[in-house]
Design a protein around this motif. Structure first.
Motif, short mmCIF file in Angstrom:
data_model
loop_
_atom_site.label_atom_id
_atom_site.label_comp_id
_atom_site.label_asym_id
_atom_site.label_seq_id
_atom_site.Cartn_x
_atom_site.Cartn_y
_atom_site.Cartn_z
N MET A 113 0.85 -1.18 0.00
CA MET A 113 0.00 0.00 0.00
C MET A 113 0.89 1.24 0.00
SD MET A 113 -3.14 0.94 2.53
CE MET A 113 -2.12 1.60 3.84
N PRO A 114 0.90 2.00 -1.08
CA PRO A 114 1.88 3.08 -1.22
C PRO A 114 1.51 4.40 -0.55
CG PRO A 114 0.58 2.91 -3.21
CD PRO A 114 0.11 1.80 -2.30
N ALA A 115 0.22 4.58 -0.19
CA ALA A 115 -0.17 5.91 0.31
C ALA A 115 -1.45 5.83 1.12
CB ALA A 115 -0.36 6.88 -0.86
N VAL A 116 -1.68 6.87 1.94
CA VAL A 116 -2.94 7.03 2.66
C VAL A 116 -3.58 8.34 2.21
CG1 VAL A 116 -1.78 8.13 4.62
CG2 VAL A 116 -4.06 7.15 4.94
N ASN A 117 -4.90 8.30 2.05
CA ASN A 117 -5.65 9.47 1.60
C ASN A 117 -6.69 9.85 2.65
OD1 ASN A 117 -4.95 9.56 -1.57
ND2 ASN A 117 -5.15 7.43 -0.90
N LEU A 118 -6.81 11.14 2.92
CA LEU A 118 -7.79 11.65 3.88
C LEU A 118 -8.88 12.40 3.11
CD1 LEU A 118 -5.35 13.00 6.62
CD2 LEU A 118 -6.43 10.74 6.46
N TRP A 119 -10.12 12.07 3.41
CA TRP A 119 -11.27 12.67 2.73
C TRP A 119 -12.11 13.49 3.69
CZ3 TRP A 119 -13.47 11.12 -2.32
CH2 TRP A 119 -12.61 10.31 -3.07
N VAL A 120 -12.67 14.58 3.19
CA VAL A 120 -13.61 15.40 3.95
C VAL A 120 -14.70 15.89 3.00
CG1 VAL A 120 -13.93 17.48 5.33
CG2 VAL A 120 -11.85 16.15 5.60
N ARG A 121 -15.96 15.73 3.42
CA ARG A 121 -17.11 16.20 2.64
C ARG A 121 -17.09 15.69 1.20
NH1 ARG A 121 -20.38 20.18 4.61
NH2 ARG A 121 -19.84 20.94 6.69
N GLY A 122 -16.74 14.42 1.06
CA GLY A 122 -16.78 13.79 -0.25
C GLY A 122 -15.66 14.18 -1.18
N LYS A 123 -14.63 14.86 -0.64
CA LYS A 123 -13.49 15.26 -1.47
C LYS A 123 -12.19 14.83 -0.81
CE LYS A 123 -15.73 19.29 -3.59
NZ LYS A 123 -15.64 20.76 -3.82
#
Length: 509
Positions: free
Chosen positions: A71-81
């Protein structure tokens, strides 16, 4: 009466790694578990970089990396973006050979460990339960109950409780297990899905909806969903189905679930045992500490416990150190466990807290701050070092001494690779050894030759300086690859003092 050196209760990853490490070092073990089979489902997925480094000693790393998912990365989402993306590979490429988060489900992990353990002639004794035990001072006597209810009395020099959060070993010792339980009910679902958040990376929703994390798994479109159930549905947690879970967070991450392969609900605790050792009995893994799933730390910490304890048990059982060496297991591991519980508690509380203020911070403040903060190299490196556990150290503790430059006794040895030579290659040998980067003085060469300790001398190169190593200093490494002693002078007598003060014989294991 059956006798063994170490009796291990519990055949999860912690117990299996302990059994495997001890077996490799020639220690006679018995490992038992009250379940009929190993797990077929699992909650633990992540194998951190530090675990992969340590697994080189057991010859496990390649099998996990080749059969899991990087797993190369982590992504954080807020309000569908998508608010931020943190790429591990770019941050950790000069810090570790494993600059990624490895996804390797616990059930597969256990099967691999069991297979390797069987190569040493050791099998898990299934449907066998610990009933009672007595510490006689020089050994332990334990009563076991088999599948047919038949009771057996056995003996061992030491007992290791790797039997989970409801540990019989811990309860028998009457060791406190303070902490609490999160009010949220968690669900975990293995699914086949599609969408922007099913792309081989980790995605986390920080929103006013239910908490959700989407973990990638090996195989096209396979993912693990871990989320919370906050409303009154949580009161019926035992009967919940996936269809009953709120879809808000799933929709925010734009995940389309096509099939649910497995679903379960559970509660999460945050607790640390008051002691990790009582006499000839030790607590490891979930029997010693439990915490939130934030950061994928739980299973890795239990494996770290096992590796820390295993070499010390082997040294003592072979007569190369006094029993006092085993006290350092609790000293070194309990502080980290307490820190880990506190840290994951703060992270998890931020991600899941209810209320208008908490929602405001997550949905208004976080989207503004997170991209700016994560753009800072220092923050990104700190995050990677922490999550990967390569920053874990035993500085200032009884087995740690000296320092030179950035490296002190108790640190993980910095990784250095110049394109041809990897200074971690020698660490596959589970033994005391010495590294020198530059020139090894004659007195040190003679000292190692006299005692039969391996000495590895690396030509001094820029990558060694970049890693924080000091030219011509010598680094005494423990059998678990942590730095025991750093000495910048050419005085080899400090090695004699180090071992004499700790009553350890520096012999090959």
């Amino acid at each position: 009466m059956k006798r063994s050196d170490v009796l291990i209760i519990g055949a999860g990853p912690t117990g299996l790694v302990l059994a495997l490490w001890l077996s490799k070092l020639g220690i006679k073990v018995r490992i038992l578990d009250k379940t009929a089979t190993s797990g077929t489902t699992s909650r633990a997925l992540a194998v951190q970089a530090r675990t992969l480094e340590l697994y080189r000693q057991l010859g496990l790393t390649d099998a996990i990396v080749n059969n899991g998912h990087k797993m190369p990365a982590v992504n954080l989402w807020v309000r569908g973006k998508q608010a931020a993306r943190v790429p591990f590979e770019a941050i950790g490429k000069d810090l570790t050979p494993y600059s990624f988060l490895e996804i390797f489900p616990q059930d597969q992990h256990e099967r691999l460990l069991i297979e390797r353990l069987q190569a040493f002639g050791v099998s898990v004794e299934r449907q066998t339960e610990l009933k009672t035990f007595v510490d006689n001072g020089t050994h332990l006597t334990a009563v076991l109950s088999g599948a047919n209810g038949h009771e057996e009395t056995c003996e061992a020099f030491y007992l290791a409780g790797c039997d989970g959060a409801r540990s019989t070993v811990r309860k028998t010792l009457e060791v406190g297990f303070t902490g609490g339980t999160y009010q949220q009910v968690f669900y975990v679902a293995d699914v086949e899905a599609e969408g922007q958040a099913v792309n081989g990376e980790l995605h986390v929703d920080l929103d006013d909806a239910d908490f959700l994390a989407v973990f990638p798994m090996a195989g096209n479109g396979r993912a693990r969903l871990i989320g919370t159930v906050r409303d009154n549905r949580a009161e019926q947690a035992d009967t919940l189905q996936f269809e009953d879970v709120s879809s808000r967070a799933i929709e925010h991450l734009k995940v389309k679930v096509n099939k649910v392969n497995w679903f379960s609900t559970y509660h999460v605790h945050h607790r640390v045992a008051a002691h990790f050792r009582r006499g000839r009995v030790f607590l490891l893994g979930d029997a010693a500490h439990v915490h939130s799933p934030a950061g994928g730390q739980g299973m890795n910490t239990g494996i770290g416990d096992a590796i820390n304890l295993a070499w010390k048990l082997a040294v003592v059982l072979k007569g190369n150190a006094s029993d006092n060496l085993l006290d350092t297991y609790e000293t070194e591991r309990i502080g980290f466990a307490r820190q880990l519980v506190a840290t994951t508690d703060r992270v998890f509380s931020f991600a899941t807290a209810d209320g208008p203020i908490a929602n405001l911070v997550r949905t208004r403040v976080a989207p503004l701050l997170i991209p700016s903060v994560m753009a800072l190299d220092g923050v990104r490196e700190w995050l990677f070092r922490t999550v990967s556990q390569i920053t874990l150290n035993y500085r200032g503790m009884p087995l740690s001494s000296g320092g030179a430059g950035d490296v002190h006794g108790g640190d993980r040895l910095p990784w250095a690779w110049d394109g041809d030579h990897d200074n971690f290659d020698s660490l596959a040998n589970a033994c005391w050894q010495i590294h020198v980067y530059g020139i090894a003085h004659e007195g040190l060469v003679s000292w190692c030759a006299l005692r039969g300790l391996p000495l590895y001398v690396f030509d001094w190169k820029p990558v060694h300086q970049a890693a924080g190593l000091t030219r011509n200093a010598f680094y005494l490494l423990r059998p678990d690859t942590y730095v025991a002693l750093v000495e910048a002078s050419d005085d080899a007598s400090v090695l004699d003092r180090y071992f004499a003060e700790r009553k350890i014989q520096p012999r090959m294991l």
